[in-house]
Enzyme design. Sequence first.
Site, PDB file in Angstrom:
ATOM      1  N   ASP A  31     -36.838 -77.245 -32.958  1.00 51.18           N
ATOM      2  CA  ASP A  31     -36.402 -78.536 -32.415  1.00 51.18           C
ATOM      3  C   ASP A  31     -34.973 -78.810 -32.925  1.00 51.18           C
ATOM      4  O   ASP A  31     -34.766 -78.879 -34.150  1.00 51.18           O
ATOM      5  CB  ASP A  31     -37.373 -79.619 -32.899  1.00 51.18           C
ATOM      6  N   GLU A  83     -17.367 -67.095 -54.828  1.00 53.66           N
ATOM      7  CA  GLU A  83     -18.533 -66.262 -55.126  1.00 53.66           C
ATOM      8  C   GLU A  83     -18.656 -65.194 -54.039  1.00 53.66           C
ATOM      9  O   GLU A  83     -19.714 -64.605 -53.858  1.00 53.66           O
ATOM     10  CB  GLU A  83     -19.799 -67.098 -55.250  1.00 53.66           C
ATOM     11  N   CYS A 115     -21.250 -72.062 -56.434  1.00 51.53           N
ATOM     12  CA  CYS A 115     -20.384 -73.061 -55.789  1.00 51.53           C
ATOM     13  C   CYS A 115     -19.550 -73.847 -56.794  1.00 51.53           C
ATOM     14  O   CYS A 115     -18.669 -74.620 -56.406  1.00 51.53           O
ATOM     15  CB  CYS A 115     -21.212 -74.051 -54.980  1.00 51.53           C
ATOM     16  N   THR A 158     -27.608 -73.149 -42.585  1.00 46.36           N
ATOM     17  CA  THR A 158     -26.745 -73.697 -43.640  1.00 46.36           C
ATOM     18  C   THR A 158     -25.671 -72.687 -44.048  1.00 46.36           C
ATOM     19  O   THR A 158     -25.179 -72.716 -45.163  1.00 46.36           O
ATOM     20  CB  THR A 158     -27.579 -74.150 -44.875  1.00 46.36           C
ATOM     21  N   SER A 208     -34.088 -74.950 -55.070  1.00 46.80           N
ATOM     22  CA  SER A 208     -32.647 -75.130 -55.299  1.00 46.80           C
ATOM     23  C   SER A 208     -32.247 -76.599 -55.137  1.00 46.80           C
ATOM     24  O   SER A 208     -31.355 -77.094 -55.821  1.00 46.80           O
ATOM     25  CB  SER A 208     -31.821 -74.228 -54.372  1.00 46.80           C
ATOM     26  N   HIS A 250     -21.117 -82.146 -53.544  1.00 46.11           N
ATOM     27  CA  HIS A 250     -21.218 -80.767 -53.043  1.00 46.11           C
ATOM     28  C   HIS A 250     -22.182 -80.811 -51.853  1.00 46.11           C
ATOM     29  O   HIS A 250     -23.266 -81.377 -51.956  1.00 46.11           O
ATOM     30  CB  HIS A 250     -21.751 -79.839 -54.140  1.00 46.11           C
ATOM     31  N   LYS A 259     -29.529 -86.964 -50.272  1.00 52.83           N
ATOM     32  CA  LYS A 259     -30.482 -86.804 -51.379  1.00 52.83           C
ATOM     33  C   LYS A 259     -29.762 -87.002 -52.722  1.00 52.83           C
ATOM     34  O   LYS A 259     -30.299 -87.609 -53.643  1.00 52.83           O
ATOM     35  CB  LYS A 259     -31.104 -85.401 -51.348  1.00 52.83           C
ATOM     36  N   ASN A 309     -21.786 -74.758 -44.879  1.00 53.21           N
ATOM     37  CA  ASN A 309     -21.580 -74.589 -46.316  1.00 53.21           C
ATOM     38  C   ASN A 309     -20.402 -73.650 -46.552  1.00 53.21           C
ATOM     39  O   ASN A 309     -20.281 -72.618 -45.890  1.00 53.21           O
ATOM     40  CB  ASN A 309     -22.842 -74.013 -46.975  1.00 53.21           C
ATOM     41  N   SER A 342     -25.172 -73.150 -58.107  1.00 57.84           N
ATOM     42  CA  SER A 342     -26.481 -72.612 -58.468  1.00 57.84           C
ATOM     43  C   SER A 342     -26.385 -71.754 -59.727  1.00 57.84           C
ATOM     44  O   SER A 342     -25.329 -71.210 -60.056  1.00 57.84           O
ATOM     45  CB  SER A 342     -27.031 -71.779 -57.312  1.00 57.84           C
TER      46      SER A 342
HETATM   47  P1  HMG Z   1     -36.594 -75.459 -44.262  1.00 57.59           P
HETATM   48  O1  HMG Z   1     -37.754 -75.231 -45.151  1.00 57.59           O
HETATM   49  O2  HMG Z   1     -36.531 -74.642 -43.021  1.00 57.59           O
HETATM   50  O3  HMG Z   1     -36.496 -76.935 -43.787  1.00 57.59           O
HETATM   51  O4  HMG Z   1     -35.264 -75.176 -45.090  1.00 57.59           O
HETATM   52  P2  HMG Z   1     -37.458 -78.194 -44.108  1.00 57.59           P
HETATM   53  O5  HMG Z   1     -38.809 -77.953 -43.533  1.00 57.59           O
HETATM   54  O6  HMG Z   1     -37.334 -78.568 -45.554  1.00 57.59           O
HETATM   55  O7  HMG Z   1     -36.712 -79.295 -43.217  1.00 57.59           O
HETATM   56  C1  HMG Z   1     -35.419 -79.729 -43.541  1.00 57.59           C
HETATM   57  C2  HMG Z   1     -35.339 -81.220 -43.252  1.00 57.59           C
HETATM   58  O8  HMG Z   1     -35.453 -81.397 -41.843  1.00 57.59           O
HETATM   59  C3  HMG Z   1     -36.468 -82.034 -43.883  1.00 57.59           C
HETATM   60  O9  HMG Z   1     -35.895 -83.272 -44.248  1.00 57.59           O
HETATM   61  C4  HMG Z   1     -37.444 -82.226 -42.713  1.00 57.59           C
HETATM   62  O10 HMG Z   1     -38.253 -83.389 -42.850  1.00 57.59           O
HETATM   63  C5  HMG Z   1     -36.453 -82.373 -41.572  1.00 57.59           C
HETATM   64  P3  HMG Z   1     -36.126 -83.846 -45.749  1.00 57.59           P
HETATM   65  O11 HMG Z   1     -37.602 -84.016 -45.903  1.00 57.59           O
HETATM   66  O12 HMG Z   1     -35.606 -82.789 -46.703  1.00 57.59           O
HETATM   67  O13 HMG Z   1     -35.339 -85.095 -45.791  1.00 57.59           O
HETATM   68  N1  HMG Z   1     -37.025 -82.050 -40.248  1.00 57.59           N
HETATM   69  C6  HMG Z   1     -36.763 -82.751 -39.134  1.00 57.59           C
HETATM   70  N2  HMG Z   1     -36.007 -83.864 -38.925  1.00 57.59           N
HETATM   71  C7  HMG Z   1     -35.928 -84.332 -37.648  1.00 57.59           C
HETATM   72  N3  HMG Z   1     -36.585 -83.763 -36.597  1.00 57.59           N
HETATM   73  C8  HMG Z   1     -37.338 -82.659 -36.776  1.00 57.59           C
HETATM   74  C9  HMG Z   1     -37.464 -82.108 -38.084  1.00 57.59           C
HETATM   75  N4  HMG Z   1     -38.110 -81.047 -38.610  1.00 57.59           N
HETATM   76  C10 HMG Z   1     -37.838 -81.018 -39.938  1.00 57.59           C
HETATM   77  N5  HMG Z   1     -37.972 -82.111 -35.728  1.00 57.59           N
HETATM   78  C11 HMG Z   1     -33.489 -75.491 -46.646  1.00 57.59           C
HETATM   79  C12 HMG Z   1     -34.301 -76.125 -45.517  1.00 57.59           C
HETATM   80  C13 HMG Z   1     -32.334 -76.412 -47.003  1.00 57.59           C
HETATM   81  C14 HMG Z   1     -34.391 -75.314 -47.885  1.00 57.59           C
HETATM   82  C15 HMG Z   1     -32.967 -74.111 -46.171  1.00 57.59           C
HETATM   83  O14 HMG Z   1     -32.091 -74.273 -45.090  1.00 57.59           O
HETATM   84  C16 HMG Z   1     -32.263 -73.314 -47.260  1.00 57.59           C
HETATM   85  O15 HMG Z   1     -32.891 -72.598 -48.027  1.00 57.59           O
HETATM   86  N6  HMG Z   1     -30.888 -73.427 -47.364  1.00 57.59           N
HETATM   87  C17 HMG Z   1     -30.108 -72.725 -48.376  1.00 57.59           C
HETATM   88  C18 HMG Z   1     -30.278 -73.334 -49.760  1.00 57.59           C
HETATM   89  C19 HMG Z   1     -29.537 -74.634 -49.955  1.00 57.59           C
HETATM   90  O16 HMG Z   1     -28.677 -75.006 -49.178  1.00 57.59           O
HETATM   91  N7  HMG Z   1     -29.851 -75.345 -51.071  1.00 57.59           N
HETATM   92  C20 HMG Z   1     -29.205 -76.585 -51.386  1.00 57.59           C
HETATM   93  C21 HMG Z   1     -29.212 -76.912 -52.869  1.00 57.59           C
HETATM   94  S1  HMG Z   1     -28.574 -75.563 -53.867  1.00 57.59           S
HETATM   95  C22 HMG Z   1     -26.862 -75.634 -53.609  1.00 57.59           C
HETATM   96  O17 HMG Z   1     -26.341 -76.577 -53.124  1.00 57.59           O
HETATM   97  C23 HMG Z   1     -26.079 -74.420 -54.028  1.00 57.59           C
HETATM   98  C24 HMG Z   1     -25.591 -73.554 -52.872  1.00 57.59           C
HETATM   99  O18 HMG Z   1     -24.546 -74.213 -52.172  1.00 57.59           O
HETATM  100  C25 HMG Z   1     -25.151 -72.183 -53.382  1.00 57.59           C
HETATM  101  C26 HMG Z   1     -24.198 -72.090 -54.566  1.00 57.59           C
HETATM  102  O19 HMG Z   1     -24.190 -72.867 -55.501  1.00 57.59           O
HETATM  103  O20 HMG Z   1     -23.475 -71.082 -54.586  1.00 57.59           O
HETATM  104  C27 HMG Z   1     -26.692 -73.279 -51.868  1.00 57.59           C
END
Ligand code: HMG
Length: 420
Positions: A31, A83, A115, A158, A208, A250, A259, A309, A342
């Site tokens: 969706d 990185e 990051c 992302t 994460s 970030h 969040k 990102n 991270s």
């Molecule tokens: P996921 O499991 O596919 O998604 O992965 P989800 O099921 O958690 O859904 C995401 C959000 O969409 C949720 O909202 C759902 O409710 C919503 P939340 O509950 O979180 O507020 N949702 C909807 N909303 C509207 N209509 C819909 C619908 N369906 C669901 N139909 C995840 C999400 C971010 C985990 C994944 O994309 C991922 O693993 N990304 C990479 C990791 C990441 O970005 N982590 C962030 C923190 S760590 C960080 O920032 C460091 C980093 O930049 C690296 C570094 O430091 O080098 C990553």
Amino acid sequence: MKKRVGIEALAIAVPRRYVDIEDLARARGVDPAKYTAGLGAREMAVNDPGEDAVALAATAAARLLKQQDVDPAKLGMLVVGTETGVDHSKPIASHVHGLLKLPRAMRSFDAQHACYGGTAGLMAAVEWIASGAGAGRSALVVCTDIARYGIKTAGEPTQGGGAVALLVSEQPDLLAMDVGLNGACTVDVYDFWRPVGRREALVDGHYSINCYLDALSGAYRGWRERALAQGLVRWGGTMPSEQLARIAYHVPFCKMARKAHTQVRLCDLEDAVGPGPNTPEAREAVAKSAASFDAQVARSLNVNARVGNVYTASLYLALTGLLDAEAATLAGQRIGLLSYGSGCCAEFYSGVVGEKAAERMARAGVEDVLARRERVSVEEYERLMGLAPDAPEALTPEPGTFRLAEIREHRRLYAGGTVA
Ligand code: HMG
């Protein structure tokens, strides 16, 4: 008198192509609202192998020097936060130094901590200048990365890529930093990592997010303790975090900033002196205030939503978006910034937006850089993702940009740089 130090000007570089996030959602049978409302994304930058971390860094840095009429002879330090290293030994900074023909009499190095590497580099530059060691010289700090998780992974929407170049000096026209107030927090975790030799990151996505929020709490509380001690914020009336005009976070994906902002407010509500909401549920309801997010954070996210990102550069894309939208309004006001990498390390710091920020941002031409990109189909994005990293397509660099041209005997050769 304490030296004024901070960011004088900035410039951005992004890959020439992007994919619309709703197209990607449809192709994955998801969706589109999950990616747009759920993650906060609109577009995602897609690089080809010619647009590697060096090419993007050199493009952003060359643009900065040209747009802001910087005399390279005044630079004494070049730091690249990344990185997405291209070599275990030779730093990206040395490539940028050569491509821009910078003076020999300067220090140069890369900084790596996921990051957080860009902020590590920025603080090295700020403190070098503040200490007097810079002896009046400026520093060039470039954050450059390509965020790559792979096709059909949870992290796929992302991804992104690009670079932000920052000029750091004793003339902080964009942001005069509150040196000495920074709060930092380090915890040894496996939330996101990329073992040597792997092109795609490994990530424990939901964990994460928790690591980010936990480290943010430590960093914010550290900053707040010092800001309270110096009387820059206070308890009473509004919360300390509400006394910052804006907060840039970030942004691995835009929803994360929401969040993060809720978490900062929770820290204030949990530690508040005097009466306040006294159950966890009541505190959470106040922390989630949409009005506070709209007033303090929302306008910083426009560029991130269109690029995705960019790891080290993501916070600085948020700063770019914020100042591009609101520099004139914010002149003279204090803002907060939260960096997260991270592994993990978070740092919260603050600064005052300069009176000349709007003029500096107008020269950066941010909207123009984004508007020049080409929207590609999901099929084309998948083709680009499948290209070998050491075999760049033979494309002519657009004026003012650099590209990896070839790798000959393990040496990377770049083309371009004719400044538009
Ligand atoms: P996921 O499991 O596919 O998604 O992965 P989800 O099921 O958690 O859904 C995401 C959000 O969409 C949720 O909202 C759902 O409710 C919503 P939340 O509950 O979180 O507020 N949702 C909807 N909303 C509207 N209509 C819909 C619908 N369906 C669901 N139909 C995840 C999400 C971010 C985990 C994944 O994309 C991922 O693993 N990304 C990479 C990791 C990441 O970005 N982590 C962030 C923190 S760590 C960080 O920032 C460091 C980093 O930049 C690296 C570094 O430091 O080098 C990553």
